[in-house]
Enzyme design. Structure first.
Site, PDB file in Angstrom:
ATOM      1  N   SER B  21      -0.280  -8.386 -25.094  1.00  0.00           N
ATOM      2  CA  SER B  21       0.181  -8.601 -26.465  1.00  0.00           C
ATOM      3  C   SER B  21       0.286 -10.095 -26.781  1.00  0.00           C
ATOM      4  O   SER B  21       0.781 -10.883 -25.973  1.00  0.00           O
ATOM      5  CB  SER B  21       1.539  -7.938 -26.664  1.00  0.00           C
ATOM      6  N   ASN B 127       8.513  -4.422 -27.237  1.00  0.00           N
ATOM      7  CA  ASN B 127       8.750  -5.806 -26.829  1.00  0.00           C
ATOM      8  C   ASN B 127      10.224  -6.114 -27.058  1.00  0.00           C
ATOM      9  O   ASN B 127      10.660  -6.270 -28.197  1.00  0.00           O
ATOM     10  CB  ASN B 127       7.851  -6.747 -27.641  1.00  0.00           C
ATOM     11  N   CYS B 130      13.242 -10.229 -27.601  1.00  0.00           N
ATOM     12  CA  CYS B 130      13.393 -10.726 -28.960  1.00  0.00           C
ATOM     13  C   CYS B 130      14.856 -10.599 -29.334  1.00  0.00           C
ATOM     14  O   CYS B 130      15.612  -9.902 -28.678  1.00  0.00           O
ATOM     15  CB  CYS B 130      12.516  -9.920 -29.899  1.00  0.00           C
ATOM     16  N   THR B 193       6.930 -13.754 -20.909  1.00  0.00           N
ATOM     17  CA  THR B 193       6.923 -15.167 -20.504  1.00  0.00           C
ATOM     18  C   THR B 193       8.263 -15.589 -19.905  1.00  0.00           C
ATOM     19  O   THR B 193       9.309 -15.031 -20.217  1.00  0.00           O
ATOM     20  CB  THR B 193       6.618 -16.077 -21.699  1.00  0.00           C
TER      21      THR B 193
END
Ligand SMILES: Cc1cc2nc3c(=O)[nH]c(=O)nc-3n(C[C@H](O)[C@H](O)[C@H](O)COP(=O)(O)O)c2cc1C
Ligand code: FES
Lengths: 276, 305
Positions: B21, B127, B130, B193
């Protein structure tokens, strides 16, 4: 995103590397690439096309100085580790090239093109000037450098017309900035410019009413193809704005599309983090 | 030639290589330099309920054997994704995994419900790296209870495979993986990351507006391998490996650590020839070792253990 990619990822070879003023002129042989238009760029890296983790990792965007069949030329200044290593390349060394990429300058006889280049922004305009001359299009060329020692004479000697040179130290051409030569009343043309940010800002102030203006921008890049979203600039959309990619929708933009906005409000609010 | 087919996270993939992604846009931008149909699957750029412009530049910095990014989840938003991006993928011969992010479990579920109406969506990847808006921007992925709550909310409305993407910026990643398993996830994707930053020594400050950024690329491969191994050794939930893979060798390391498939991220920027080469090298490797498929290689690893 604009248009289908005409780029290819190919291996190339260093043919020659020589100093030209403050710059390095790198001549490369790279078969199998589509022809470049002035304003287009390549992502270029040292090493074999098969090397899985090259160092430096990312290729660097480089404007095309000339592209003729299998031969691509660039003119670059050493600004960091990537360009430092490129400046140490030897004839025969392997290269990786991705391109040609990006939206090029427009080419039309009317209104008359006025090419304005500053420092490292000069190469794509050399390419443009040569192409305009070949097409019989009359145009002006104004190039500015900090010092007489910076001037890439060898690259400039290939132009079909003598550029108007400006240097800040006054030891070559006229003393001062290119932009000053365009101040005051004059006939509106089509300004096609590439150079440092302050030069581009100053150009906007000497623009004649209704004058066409194309600016080529620089930004850090990773993919060069528009999908990492790393290289953006704000552009107008109706009353609002959005981020356009410099690599795909640029690097050449119509000055009227570029907007100054307060971008700070957009920052991801994550406390500690890495919103991809 | 060896068959590269795998079953991963509830999907049948023609090969174990996916696009990560945020590293392959909405799937078509790099075509034909990187043909989308090379991949067993494509994880699309994370979308949020509303469009996001993302962070100002600089958004990128290069590091030794890696890069930092601070894109800020720039994306077109769910409506434009469904109207423009998803239909354009109709003819792509890869599984489509849609990455989603939202500010609360309820918002995640609303997105999942709308995506479930579209047959082209083969799976979702949540995801969670966030900000949790209700908790002052705390990372969901650092909070097992939040991971479980979001996973359960999506599970209720989405019957196809659901993957949960984990952040390495936690003390114990297997604890978060267990929460994903409890929520009924089909797999966890590891890793997102690493938290990193850069400093400009003239200003004494980070070049990024957000100060910190996400580290990716070859430098993080060992971190990602260890994360996958720690999750896989508990045997509770399948993993999809991601982080620093740039060759067939990297991909095989992930598979040996226990991943069912592997995503490519940063290498798609640094080496657009990598996907084709990885597929070729994988097949060559299997052929040379006398394996007709990847399962046979996995069996060999097990026997040697
Ligand atoms: C420029 C960039 C953008 C990213 N955007 C996202 C994203 O939108 N959603 C997401 O889950 N991960 C995102 N990631 C993380 C990658 O999917 C991947 O987890 C990470 O980069 C590690 O893999 P790599 O080392 O192969 O790049 C992004 C990474 C990069 C470099
Ligand atoms: S460099 Fe990736 S979008 Fe421009």
């Amino acid at each position: 995103m604009s248009g289908e990619l005409s780029a290819a990822y190919r291996s190339g070879r260093v043919r020659a590397l020589k100093r030209d003023g403050l710059y390095y002129h790198l001549s490369m042989e790279a078969p199998g690439l589509a022809p470049s238009e002035p304003g287009a760029f390549f992502m270029i890296g040292l090493g074999e096309i098969e090397s899985p983790a090259p160092d430096p990792l990312l290729m660097r965007p480089m404007s095309v100085l000339n592209h003729d069949g299998d031969f691509v030329d660039i003119l670059f200044k050493v600004v960091g580790r990537g360009t430092e290593l490129l400046a140490a390349a030897e004839p025969g060394d392997s290269l990786r090239l991705l391109g040609p990429l990006g939206r090029p300058f427009s080419r039309a006889a009317q209104p008359q093109p006025i090419l304005v280049g500053g420092g490292a922004g000069v190469p794509p305009l050399c390419f443009l000037s040569r192409r305009l001359s070949a097409e019989g299009i009359a145009h002006r060329v104004l190039f500015g450098f900090n010092s007489a020692d910076d001037v890439p004479d060898s690259a400039l000697s290939k132009l079909s017309q003598e550029p108007e040179i400006f240097t800040l130290d006054g030891r070559r051409g006229q003393k001062g900035h290119t932009v000053a030569a365009l101040a005051g009343d004059r006939e509106a043309g089509r300004i096609q410019a590439c150079g440092p940010g302050p030069m581009l800002e100053a150009l906007k102030k000497v623009r004649q009413p209704g004058e066409a203006m194309e600016l080529s921008l620089e930004e850090r890049m990773a993919c060069g193809m528009g999908f990492c979203r790393g290289c953006v600039r704000p552009v107008a959309t109706g009353d609002d704005w959005r981020y356009a990619t410099v690599c795909r929708e640029g690097p050449v933009f119509d000055a009227d599309d570029l907007v100054d906005v307060n971008e700070a409000g957009e920052v991801c609010l994550q406390e500690e983090g890495s919103c991809g | 030639m060896a068959d590269l087919l795998v079953f991963a996270g509830g999907l049948e993939l023609k090969n174990p290589m996916l696009a990560a992604s945020g590293c392959f846009g909405y799937g078509l931008e790099a075509d034909p330099v990187i043909p989308p149909s090379l991949f067993g699957g494509i994880v699309t750029k994370t979308i949020t309920p509303a469009p996001r412009r993302g962070n100002p530049v600089p958004r990128l910095a290069e590091t030794h054997a890696g890069m930092l990014n601070s894109i800020g989840l720039e994306n077109v938003g769910l409506d434009a994704f469904l109207a423009d991006k998803l239909p354009a993928l109709e003819d792509v011969d890869s599984k489509i995994v849609v990455s989603v992010s939202a500010g609360s479990a309820g918002e995640f579920a609303e997105m999942a419900e709308r995506l479930a109406e579209h047959a082209r969506v083969d799976a979702l990847e949540l995801n969670l790296s966030c900000p949790n808006v209700a908790e002052h921007g705390r990372n969901f992925a650092a909070d097992p209870a939040a991971v479980a709550a979001i996973g359960k909310a999506v599970r209720r409305v989405f019957a196809r495979p659901m993957w949960i993407k984990l952040s390495p910026n936690v003390t114990d990643i297997s604890e978060v993986a267990r929460a994903a398993q409890d929520a009924g996830a089909d797999a966890v994707t590891a890793i997102n990351t690493l938290l990193g930053m850069d400093i400009n020594i003239d200003s004494g400050k980070s070049p990024f507006a957000r100060v910190t950024a996400g580290l990716s690329g070859p430098a993080i491969l060992p971190v990602a391998l260890a994360a996958v191994w720690r999750i896989a050794r508990e045997g509770g939930i399948p993993t999809i490996g991601v982080g620093g893979a740039s060759s067939a060798k990297g991909l095989l390391k992930f598979l040996a650590a226990g991943a069912e498939a592997v995503q490519l991220g940063t290498v798609l920027f640094s080496d657009p020839g990598a996907p084709q080469r990885i597929l070729d090298d994988l097949a060559t490797h299997l052929d040379a070792q006398g394996h007709t498929n990847l399962n046979s290689l996995r069996e060999q690893w097990k026997e040697q253990a």
